[in-house]
Motif scaffolding. Sequence first.
Motif, PDB file in Angstrom:
ATOM      1  N   THR A 118       0.802  -1.227   0.000  1.00 30.54           N
ATOM      2  CA  THR A 118       0.000   0.000   0.000  1.00 30.54           C
ATOM      3  C   THR A 118       0.834   1.277   0.000  1.00 30.54           C
ATOM      4  O   THR A 118       0.457   2.242  -0.686  1.00 30.54           O
ATOM      5  N   PRO A 119       1.954   1.366   0.723  1.00 36.91           N
ATOM      6  CA  PRO A 119       2.732   2.612   0.689  1.00 36.91           C
ATOM      7  C   PRO A 119       3.196   3.021  -0.709  1.00 36.91           C
ATOM      8  O   PRO A 119       3.449   4.213  -0.944  1.00 36.91           O
ATOM      9  N   ALA A 120       3.281   2.066  -1.630  1.00 34.58           N
ATOM     10  CA  ALA A 120       3.694   2.403  -2.991  1.00 34.58           C
ATOM     11  C   ALA A 120       2.616   3.178  -3.754  1.00 34.58           C
ATOM     12  O   ALA A 120       2.894   3.727  -4.828  1.00 34.58           O
ATOM     13  N   PHE A 121       1.405   3.244  -3.210  1.00 31.35           N
ATOM     14  CA  PHE A 121       0.319   3.984  -3.865  1.00 31.35           C
ATOM     15  C   PHE A 121       0.152   5.390  -3.288  1.00 31.35           C
ATOM     16  O   PHE A 121      -0.731   6.126  -3.734  1.00 31.35           O
ATOM     17  N   ILE A 122       0.989   5.764  -2.330  1.00 35.48           N
ATOM     18  CA  ILE A 122       0.840   7.055  -1.644  1.00 35.48           C
ATOM     19  C   ILE A 122       1.887   8.033  -2.171  1.00 35.48           C
ATOM     20  O   ILE A 122       3.099   7.787  -2.046  1.00 35.48           O
ATOM     21  N   PRO A 123       1.469   9.145  -2.773  1.00 33.68           N
ATOM     22  CA  PRO A 123       2.413  10.047  -3.455  1.00 33.68           C
ATOM     23  C   PRO A 123       3.520  10.613  -2.574  1.00 33.68           C
ATOM     24  O   PRO A 123       4.591  10.950  -3.083  1.00 33.68           O
ATOM     25  N   SER A 124       3.315  10.730  -1.290  1.00 34.60           N
ATOM     26  CA  SER A 124       4.341  11.334  -0.434  1.00 34.60           C
ATOM     27  C   SER A 124       5.511  10.406  -0.140  1.00 34.60           C
ATOM     28  O   SER A 124       6.528  10.839   0.417  1.00 34.60           O
ATOM     29  N   ASN A 125       5.398   9.139  -0.522  1.00 35.88           N
ATOM     30  CA  ASN A 125       6.445   8.164  -0.221  1.00 35.88           C
ATOM     31  C   ASN A 125       7.466   8.061  -1.356  1.00 35.88           C
ATOM     32  O   ASN A 125       7.148   8.346  -2.521  1.00 35.88           O
ATOM     33  N   HIS A 126       8.669   7.637  -1.014  1.00 35.52           N
ATOM     34  CA  HIS A 126       9.748   7.547  -2.006  1.00 35.52           C
ATOM     35  C   HIS A 126      10.505   6.237  -1.825  1.00 35.52           C
ATOM     36  O   HIS A 126      10.954   5.922  -0.714  1.00 35.52           O
ATOM     37  N   PHE A 127      10.646   5.476  -2.915  1.00 38.93           N
ATOM     38  CA  PHE A 127      11.331   4.189  -2.864  1.00 38.93           C
ATOM     39  C   PHE A 127      12.389   4.102  -3.962  1.00 38.93           C
ATOM     40  O   PHE A 127      12.134   4.435  -5.114  1.00 38.93           O
ATOM     41  N   ARG A 128      13.560   3.637  -3.561  1.00 40.95           N
ATOM     42  CA  ARG A 128      14.650   3.342  -4.492  1.00 40.95           C
ATOM     43  C   ARG A 128      14.763   1.822  -4.568  1.00 40.95           C
ATOM     44  O   ARG A 128      15.004   1.160  -3.557  1.00 40.95           O
ATOM     45  N   ILE A 129      14.546   1.273  -5.766  1.00 40.61           N
ATOM     46  CA  ILE A 129      14.361  -0.163  -5.935  1.00 40.61           C
ATOM     47  C   ILE A 129      15.539  -0.735  -6.732  1.00 40.61           C
ATOM     48  O   ILE A 129      15.842  -0.266  -7.835  1.00 40.61           O
ATOM     49  N   HIS A 130      16.185  -1.760  -6.167  1.00 43.25           N
ATOM     50  CA  HIS A 130      17.418  -2.308  -6.720  1.00 43.25           C
ATOM     51  C   HIS A 130      17.243  -3.787  -7.071  1.00 43.25           C
ATOM     52  O   HIS A 130      16.619  -4.544  -6.323  1.00 43.25           O
ATOM     53  N   GLY A 131      17.827  -4.191  -8.191  1.00 40.47           N
ATOM     54  CA  GLY A 131      17.832  -5.596  -8.559  1.00 40.47           C
ATOM     55  C   GLY A 131      18.815  -5.845  -9.689  1.00 40.47           C
ATOM     56  O   GLY A 131      19.080  -4.957 -10.506  1.00 40.47           O
ATOM     57  N   VAL A 132      19.362  -7.050  -9.719  1.00 42.03           N
ATOM     58  CA  VAL A 132      20.303  -7.436 -10.775  1.00 42.03           C
ATOM     59  C   VAL A 132      19.527  -7.800 -12.035  1.00 42.03           C
ATOM     60  O   VAL A 132      18.443  -8.391 -11.964  1.00 42.03           O
ATOM     61  N   ILE A 133      20.048  -7.428 -13.196  1.00 49.18           N
ATOM     62  CA  ILE A 133      19.416  -7.778 -14.468  1.00 49.18           C
ATOM     63  C   ILE A 133      19.371  -9.299 -14.610  1.00 49.18           C
ATOM     64  O   ILE A 133      20.355  -9.991 -14.337  1.00 49.18           O
ATOM     65  N   ALA A 134      18.234  -9.819 -15.038  1.00 53.15           N
ATOM     66  CA  ALA A 134      18.033 -11.263 -15.164  1.00 53.15           C
ATOM     67  C   ALA A 134      18.806 -11.808 -16.366  1.00 53.15           C
ATOM     68  O   ALA A 134      19.209 -11.056 -17.264  1.00 53.15           O
ATOM     69  N   PRO A 135      19.026 -13.126 -16.412  1.00 50.84           N
ATOM     70  CA  PRO A 135      19.743 -13.715 -17.551  1.00 50.84           C
ATOM     71  C   PRO A 135      19.114 -13.408 -18.906  1.00 50.84           C
ATOM     72  O   PRO A 135      19.813 -13.364 -19.924  1.00 50.84           O
ATOM     73  N   ASP A 136      17.789 -13.188 -18.948  1.00 57.64           N
ATOM     74  CA  ASP A 136      17.139 -12.870 -20.217  1.00 57.64           C
ATOM     75  C   ASP A 136      17.242 -11.379 -20.567  1.00 57.64           C
ATOM     76  O   ASP A 136      16.680 -10.937 -21.580  1.00 57.64           O
ATOM     77  N   GLY A 137      17.932 -10.602 -19.737  1.00 54.09           N
ATOM     78  CA  GLY A 137      18.120  -9.182 -20.001  1.00 54.09           C
ATOM     79  C   GLY A 137      17.075  -8.269 -19.394  1.00 54.09           C
ATOM     80  O   GLY A 137      17.192  -7.043 -19.496  1.00 54.09           O
ATOM     81  N   SER A 138      16.077  -8.824 -18.726  1.00 53.67           N
ATOM     82  CA  SER A 138      15.020  -7.993 -18.166  1.00 53.67           C
ATOM     83  C   SER A 138      15.478  -7.337 -16.873  1.00 53.67           C
ATOM     84  O   SER A 138      16.233  -7.918 -16.080  1.00 53.67           O
ATOM     85  N   THR A 139      15.010  -6.117 -16.660  1.00 52.04           N
ATOM     86  CA  THR A 139      15.357  -5.364 -15.457  1.00 52.04           C
ATOM     87  C   THR A 139      14.363  -5.677 -14.342  1.00 52.04           C
ATOM     88  O   THR A 139      13.290  -6.245 -14.579  1.00 52.04           O
ATOM     89  N   ILE A 140      14.690  -5.260 -13.123  1.00 51.58           N
ATOM     90  CA  ILE A 140      13.764  -5.474 -12.020  1.00 51.58           C
ATOM     91  C   ILE A 140      12.483  -4.669 -12.244  1.00 51.58           C
ATOM     92  O   ILE A 140      11.387  -5.135 -11.910  1.00 51.58           O
TER      93      ILE A 140
END
Length: 289
Positions: A87-109
Amino acid sequence: MTIENNQFTVHFWGVRGSIASPGPETVRYGGNTPCLEIRVGGQRLIFDGGTGLRVLGQHLLAHTPIKAHLFFTHSHWDHIQGFPFFTPAFIPSNHFRIHGVIAPDGSTIEQRLSGQMLHPNFPIPLQIMGASMEFFDLEVGEKVDIGDVVVENALLNHPGEAVGYRINWQGHSVAYVTDTEHYPDRLDENVLKLADQADILIYDATYTDEEYYSPRYSKVGWGHSTWQEGVKLATAAGVKQFIIFHHDPLHNDAFLDAVAAAAVEKFPNTLMAQEGMVLSVMDETPASR
């Protein structure tokens, strides 16, 4: 909620592997899939977005605006299915920095999180989320500096690839090593590096050795390890505390009680991961709920 500058605590919001398994037989250890919250050096770090992320989100609603860093080990569904219900991801006042390694098929997180929210899988696309979100593609082995907190990663042995993380702050460290399969003839050097002298090692011990090597229902090649192998790694790496994590959905509370008792005999400072458990890295206080 203010995170103290001298705080380094680990909060367990989801500890189950593969699929959520609520019910009367899993109520003590919990049925939600992986999600850790680490409060360290004034920062909030969240690791994985299993169904436990929904529970964390409900807790955070009383503490907006929220700033947090999310790190994903990989994008198998038990590690991302909670994200659309965060739910916090739907609230405009919140801020998230999201990290993940690129998958073997080239797709990003970002692409993988978005993909699970597209029709016909989900009715609301990621773009509807109102919070400010920044996505970062990590290289394997890349370090991320967040203030004076350093987050390292290393490749694990898992189908489709996954990474483990090590969180370092002021000479203390936590290793988060989930979804990895041990090697039959050696200890995994990547895991040993992540766990080296760590205050806490959180390890994928989905199976027992008996289950893993079962002649009839072998789990070899499934991408997960055992508590016995975890004990070997914890001992070799010189960790202070070993946490058994990513519980098999078929392992009820009584089964996990028995595993915990057996593991403590081999490595006395062992705990079974439990939803609601909080560990203090700085003073090694007992687990609490």
